[in-house]
Design a protein around this motif. Structure first.
Motif, short mmCIF file in Angstrom:
data_model
loop_
_atom_site.label_atom_id
_atom_site.label_comp_id
_atom_site.label_asym_id
_atom_site.label_seq_id
_atom_site.Cartn_x
_atom_site.Cartn_y
_atom_site.Cartn_z
N MET A 1 -16.67 -22.16 11.82
CA MET A 1 -16.25 -23.13 10.82
C MET A 1 -14.73 -23.12 10.72
N GLN A 2 -14.15 -24.32 10.52
CA GLN A 2 -12.71 -24.45 10.36
C GLN A 2 -12.40 -24.96 8.96
N PHE A 3 -11.39 -24.37 8.35
CA PHE A 3 -10.92 -24.79 7.02
C PHE A 3 -9.49 -25.28 7.17
N LEU A 4 -9.25 -26.55 6.76
CA LEU A 4 -7.91 -27.11 6.79
C LEU A 4 -7.39 -27.18 5.36
N PHE A 5 -6.24 -26.60 5.11
CA PHE A 5 -5.65 -26.63 3.77
C PHE A 5 -4.14 -26.56 3.90
N SER A 6 -3.47 -27.30 3.02
CA SER A 6 -2.01 -27.35 3.09
C SER A 6 -1.64 -27.68 4.54
N ASP A 7 -0.82 -26.89 5.19
CA ASP A 7 -0.48 -27.12 6.60
C ASP A 7 -1.08 -26.02 7.48
N HIS A 8 -2.18 -25.41 7.01
CA HIS A 8 -2.82 -24.32 7.71
C HIS A 8 -4.19 -24.71 8.27
N LEU A 9 -4.58 -24.00 9.30
CA LEU A 9 -5.93 -24.11 9.85
C LEU A 9 -6.48 -22.69 10.00
N LEU A 10 -7.64 -22.47 9.37
CA LEU A 10 -8.30 -21.17 9.47
C LEU A 10 -9.62 -21.38 10.20
N ASP A 11 -9.77 -20.69 11.33
CA ASP A 11 -10.96 -20.82 12.17
C ASP A 11 -11.74 -19.51 12.08
N THR A 12 -12.92 -19.56 11.43
CA THR A 12 -13.69 -18.32 11.25
C THR A 12 -14.39 -17.89 12.52
N ASP A 13 -14.70 -18.82 13.42
CA ASP A 13 -15.36 -18.45 14.67
C ASP A 13 -14.41 -17.67 15.58
N ARG A 14 -13.19 -18.15 15.68
CA ARG A 14 -12.19 -17.47 16.51
C ARG A 14 -11.42 -16.42 15.74
N ARG A 15 -11.63 -16.39 14.40
CA ARG A 15 -10.91 -15.48 13.53
C ARG A 15 -9.41 -15.64 13.72
N GLU A 16 -8.97 -16.88 13.61
CA GLU A 16 -7.55 -17.19 13.79
C GLU A 16 -7.04 -18.00 12.61
N LEU A 17 -5.80 -17.74 12.25
CA LEU A 17 -5.09 -18.51 11.22
C LEU A 17 -3.82 -19.05 11.84
N SER A 18 -3.57 -20.34 11.65
CA SER A 18 -2.36 -20.93 12.21
C SER A 18 -1.72 -21.85 11.18
N ARG A 19 -0.44 -22.07 11.33
CA ARG A 19 0.32 -22.98 10.47
C ARG A 19 1.11 -23.92 11.37
N ASP A 20 0.84 -25.22 11.21
CA ASP A 20 1.46 -26.22 12.10
C ASP A 20 1.25 -25.83 13.56
N GLN A 21 0.04 -25.37 13.87
CA GLN A 21 -0.40 -24.98 15.21
C GLN A 21 0.29 -23.73 15.76
N VAL A 22 1.02 -23.03 14.88
CA VAL A 22 1.64 -21.76 15.28
C VAL A 22 0.81 -20.62 14.70
N PRO A 23 0.33 -19.68 15.54
CA PRO A 23 -0.50 -18.58 15.03
C PRO A 23 0.22 -17.76 13.96
N VAL A 24 -0.51 -17.39 12.95
CA VAL A 24 0.00 -16.54 11.88
C VAL A 24 -0.64 -15.16 12.01
N ALA A 25 0.17 -14.13 12.10
CA ALA A 25 -0.36 -12.77 12.20
C ALA A 25 -0.92 -12.36 10.85
N VAL A 26 -2.15 -11.89 10.84
CA VAL A 26 -2.80 -11.47 9.60
C VAL A 26 -3.74 -10.32 9.90
N GLU A 27 -3.71 -9.31 9.06
CA GLU A 27 -4.58 -8.16 9.28
C GLU A 27 -6.04 -8.56 9.07
N PRO A 28 -6.96 -7.93 9.82
CA PRO A 28 -8.38 -8.32 9.73
C PRO A 28 -8.94 -8.29 8.31
N GLN A 29 -8.59 -7.28 7.56
CA GLN A 29 -9.12 -7.16 6.19
C GLN A 29 -8.59 -8.28 5.31
#
Length: 520
Positions: A1-29
């Motif tokens: 599932m993908q969640f679009l909010f503000s200028d971010h995209l959070l993809d739960t399947d790939r476990r990725e967070l990006s902002r304006d298509q640039v990956p955002v580093a985030v700890e798993p927890q």
């Protein structure tokens, strides 16, 4: 599932967070926390629910929860002041309040549409503790700084690889997770490891903050965490210093975790490794009874594996330590320890513990040059071996080089300040200060040693001698009383015959301090 909010995209399947298509580093927890808040954005999520879902019900402090919420806000461009996306509801919990558009996740270009990605098969755990070091997250906002955070991770991998009794995942395997938000449990399953090191680097101007933590992926628990703040005058020097500190701190934590794991096993199922880990936990307690138990466990380990260099080296060290503390007769102990030390080196010439044990026996044979050479070889094999730095330090002091001995003891303390053996390191520093006629400093180190281990004989000796030389009668009397409790057989004759001081003036200086304190 993908969640679009503000200028971010959070993809739960790939476990990725990006902002304006640039990956955002985030700890798993933190990633899991954001996902849970987003999925339950129609209501307030209580603190207890977050602890239950994210920490699996483990005990979590208020400060830990707050730090994770703050990290979640930073990751999605929010802050505690604005609370535009994650709002704190006083005395109730938290709620995600941003506008969200949901859509099904899209297959990656490498995956045909409609075909689910198969998770890699879980790898079996090796017969020795396996550890992976994830690429440290660059939190500086400058992708050109990746070289620094990557360099820290790579150096830790290299340094941990020198701990030959641990299975360390190669850089190319652990770095595939760079920039990806993957749960530690999944990483451990895919790499076949029990322990995972992760961290972050935040550099601003001429300052850098490095955070690191050691996790047990099988239980989800944090075994150790530390933060380092440094000024960057020489970037490579800072990188080396932080690497040394992290590796030296991790090693005893891994042994402690393995010892705890061995304690949970039925006695009949223990292998040689388990027995050595149990022995270490007793050896670290620095008592006469525990030292004997450690030797018994090590003998059992050697009976299972006669060529076990680490077990033999630790056995030699344990025997010598007992005699050094006055718990055993030196004349009877030396040959036993010496046989174990020579067998350790013969079994495994690349094991630092083996050469450590040999150096300790050489010291009490009064073979000072050989002892120093053995300890130096152990440190070449494992430069971050804090315990060897300390024993090398006391050897240098006995050889008349107290300044070098003091530096070695301080390096042990700097490398591993929360080491189970740090009381010993403080005791060595106290003795070095005494030999250097710096009695106030000797008392300070001795007191810190005894604060950690009240019955550590070496610190009692240094405290008593320093108080005697200062002429502090009250302190000298109480220190001597403590020394006699810790070592009932102590006497000036015992000090003269048993402690290997190379220079007559150092021996007489030590005896004079003890004599003035009232020892006969």
């Amino acid at each position: 599932m993908q969640f679009l909010f503000s200028d971010h995209l959070l993809d739960t399947d790939r476990r990725e967070l990006s902002r304006d298509q640039v990956p955002v580093a985030v700890e798993p927890q933190v990633f899991d926390l954001v996902v849970h808040l987003m999925r339950n954005r129609d209501r307030v999520v209580t603190k207890d629910e977050l602890i239950d879902k994210i920490w699996l019900g483990r005990s979590v402090s208020e400060s830990t929860l707050t730090s994770r919420i703050n990290a979640a806000r930073r990751a999605i461009g929010d802050s505690g002041a604005s609370q535009a996306l994650i709002r704190t509801v006083a005395r109730k919990g938290f709620r995600f309040v941003g506008d969200v558009e949901m859509r099904k996740g899209q297959a990656s270009p490498a995956e045909p549409a409609g075909q689910a990605r198969e998770a890699p098969a879980a790898l079996p755990l090796p017969d020795r503790p396996a550890i992976a070091v994830l690429p440290f997250t660059n939190m500086s906002g400058d992708r050109e700084q990746d070289y620094f955070s990557d360099g820290i991770s790579e150096d830790i991998i290299t340094a941990l690889s020198k701990l030959r009794w641990f299975f360390v995942i190669a850089r190319n395997s652990s770095f595939v997770y760079k920039g990806r938000a993957v749960h530690i449990g999944e990483i451990a399953r895919e790499l076949g490891v029990r322990y995972v090191v992760e961290g972050s680097v935040r550099r601003s101007g001429d300052r850098v903050r490095i955070s690191a933590q050691l996790n047990d992926a099988t239980t989800g628990s944090h075994l150790w965490a530390e933060r380092y703040d440094r000024s960057i005058a020489d970037v490579f020097a800072v990188q080396d210093e932080i690497t040394d500190a992290i590796v030296a701190a991790i090693e005893p934590q891994l042994y402690a975790a393995e010892s705890f794991r061995a304690q949970q096993k039925p006695p009949g199922s223990l292998d040689a490794w388990d027995l050595v880990m149990r022995a270490l936990s007793h050896y670290w307690r620095i008592t006469r009874g525990d030292n004997v138990v450690a030797q018994q466990l090590l003998e059992k380990a050697i009976a299972i594996d006669p060529a076990y260099g680490k077990a033999l080296g630790l056995l030699a060290t344990s025997h010598m330590f007992g005699a050094h503390m006055g718990w055993a007769a030196m004349a009877a102990t030396l040959p036993v320890a010496e046989r174990a030390a020579f067998a350790a080196v013969e079994a495994d010439r690349d094991d630092a513990w083996a050469h450590h044990g040999l150096g300790y026996t050489y010291l009490f044979r009064r073979r000072f040059d050989d002892a120093i050479a053995a300890f130096e070889l152990a440190l070449r094999l494992n430069p971050n071996f804090a315990m060897t730095h300390a024993f090398y330090g006391v050897t240098l002091c006995y050889a008349g080089r107290w300044q070098d001995g003091d530096a070695a003891a301080r390096r042990a303390l700097r490398l591993s300040p929360r080491d189970p053996f740090s009381a010993i390191y403080c005791g060595v520093a106290a003795y070095a200060q005494f030999i250097g006629h710096r009695y106030e400093e000797a008392i300070q180190f001795a007191r810190e040693s005894l604060r950690q281990r009240s019955d550590f004989v070496g610190a009692h000796r240094a405290l008593t001698a320093a108080a005697g030389m200062l002429g502090n009668r009250e302190l000298a009397a109480s220190a001597l009383e403590g020394l006699r409790r810790a070592q009932p057989n102590v006497s000036l004759a015992w000090i003269t015959s048993e402690l290997p001081m190379q220079r007559a003036e150092d021996r007489e200086h030590y005896l004079e301090g003890l004599r003035r304190a009232g020892l006969q």
